[in-house]
Design a protein around this motif. Structure first.
Motif, PDB file in Angstrom:
ATOM      1  N   GLY A 118       2.836   0.535   4.063  1.00 23.39           N
ATOM      2  CA  GLY A 118       3.856   0.584   3.028  1.00 23.39           C
ATOM      3  C   GLY A 118       4.819  -0.581   3.118  1.00 23.39           C
ATOM      4  O   GLY A 118       5.200  -1.176   2.101  1.00 23.39           O
ATOM      5  N   GLY A 122       3.900  -1.884  -0.146  1.00 26.45           N
ATOM      6  CA  GLY A 122       4.385  -0.793  -0.980  1.00 26.45           C
ATOM      7  C   GLY A 122       5.268  -1.217  -2.131  1.00 26.45           C
ATOM      8  O   GLY A 122       5.617  -0.398  -2.988  1.00 26.45           O
ATOM      9  N   HIS A 252       8.305   1.705  -0.369  1.00 26.31           N
ATOM     10  CA  HIS A 252       7.521   1.709  -1.607  1.00 26.31           C
ATOM     11  C   HIS A 252       8.471   1.710  -2.796  1.00 26.31           C
ATOM     12  O   HIS A 252       9.592   2.225  -2.714  1.00 26.31           O
ATOM     13  CB  HIS A 252       6.650   2.968  -1.716  1.00 26.31           C
ATOM     14  CG  HIS A 252       5.495   3.019  -0.779  1.00 26.31           C
ATOM     15  ND1 HIS A 252       4.206   2.682  -1.145  1.00 26.31           N
ATOM     16  CD2 HIS A 252       5.428   3.384   0.530  1.00 26.31           C
ATOM     17  CE1 HIS A 252       3.392   2.834  -0.107  1.00 26.31           C
ATOM     18  NE2 HIS A 252       4.106   3.271   0.915  1.00 26.31           N
TER      19      HIS A 252
END
Length: 326
Positions: A118, A122, A252
């Motif tokens: 991530g 992300g 993210h």
């Protein structure tokens, strides 16, 4: 200016804006958030522009204290309301999860590897697909718990702990387009002891109720959110820590998390309602807290109006589930 919606258990939607005192909110009787969102989709307008004017003046804080508020939005058919979420999405969440799943000191768990994915991918450039997050399912709409109502831990649970999060509410349009209705506080109630036994038990640990509301904020999610998570045991404050959310504190983007949920065709059925939880950065389990029935979880953030508060309860023993052959 943000607009906030709440929904009464007895029917009706309560509306207020950021500058409206909670004692002067407007009650639109015989309305539901679901129907108003359907109207907004049909008219191709923002939800805030189809909200009725007028209405009875009500005290939102009093309604909340008296247990009259429901979750901000429900589907009339609970089986068509999906409670799901993504984990390891916040920059403050990895260390606790890694300590739960690491086999030895210095071992990098699959959770930490997922978190690193991530961090690296992300937040893709606009219009491109980023790293796929961890994903989980919690249950249908019957498991959505209103402010003030108990979060019931099943008799076989090894733990019942809070996860303070932000949740997005999404109604699927006639053409299969996911339409974001708004955001609300959430308590993504989980069994962290079961999860710690083996990370493959994550799916089991998440099949629990979750609480939402009591207010839903329309419009974009603030990039920086400073909230507070507390656990009360009688007159004692058992746990009290801040939590951060919003994209400035996440690995993210919201759009990337939304894509990886709604890319699956079964999640784009017209008329279905999805409530998606975006992950947490703080949980009391990481501080060694062991909750017990009667404890009260309290989650608050100024950007979301009234605090979300729920007591913990334990379901009675159900014994072995015996399947009947037809």
């Amino acid at each position: 200016m943000p607009v906030y919606l709440s929904q009464l258990k007895s029917g009706g939607v309560v509306i207020r804006d950021e500058n409206t005192d909670v004692s002067n909110a407007r009650l639109i009787a015989q309305a539901t958030t679901y129907d108003l969102a359907q109207e907004a989709i049909a008219r191709a307008l923002p939800l805030s522009q189809v909200l009725p004017s007028g209405g009875e003046t009500v005290d939102l804080a009093l309604l909340a204290s008296q247990g009259h508020l429901d979750v901000p939005m429900r589907h009339p058919e609970p089986a068509r309301m999906y409670l799901c979420g993504t984990g390891l999405t916040h920059t403050g969440s990895a260390s606790t999860r890694n300590s739960m799943h690491a086999k030895s000191e210095g071992h990098v768990s699959d959770s930490m590897k997922m978190f690193q994915l991530g961090l690296e991918g992300g937040k893709p450039n606009r219009g491109t697909v980023g790293a796929q997050p961890e994903w989980f399912y919690k249950g249908p709409g019957s498991e959505a718990v209103a402010h003030g109502d108990p979060l019931i831990s099943p008799d076989f649970a090894l733990d019942g702990g809070e996860e303070p999060e932000i949740a997005g509410f999404y109604l699927i349009g006639l053409d299969g387009t996911p339409c974001r209705v708004g955001f609300a506080l959430a308590n993504e109630f989980s069994d962290h002891v079961t999860e710690k036994l083996n990370y493959l038990y994550l799916a089991h640990s998440k099949l629990r109720p979750a609480a939402f509301g009591p207010e839903m904020r329309l419009g974009a999610l603030p990039r920086h959110i400073e909230g507070r998570s507390r656990i009360l045991r009688g007159d004692k404050v058992l746990f009290d820590q801040p939590f951060l959310s919003g994209e400035d504190n996440m690995s993210h983007t919201i759009s990337n998390l939304e894509h990886h949920h709604f890319k699956y065709a079964p999640f784009r059925r017209s008329g279905d309602l999805h409530v998606h939880m975006f992950g947490t950065a703080t949980l009391s389990f990481g501080s060694g807290i062991k909750t017990q029935p009667g404890d009260v979880f309290e989650i608050s953030a100024p950007e979301f109006g009234q605090a979300l508060s729920n007591p913990l309860a334990q379901a009675p023993e159900q014994g072995l589930i015996d399947v009947k052959s037809l």
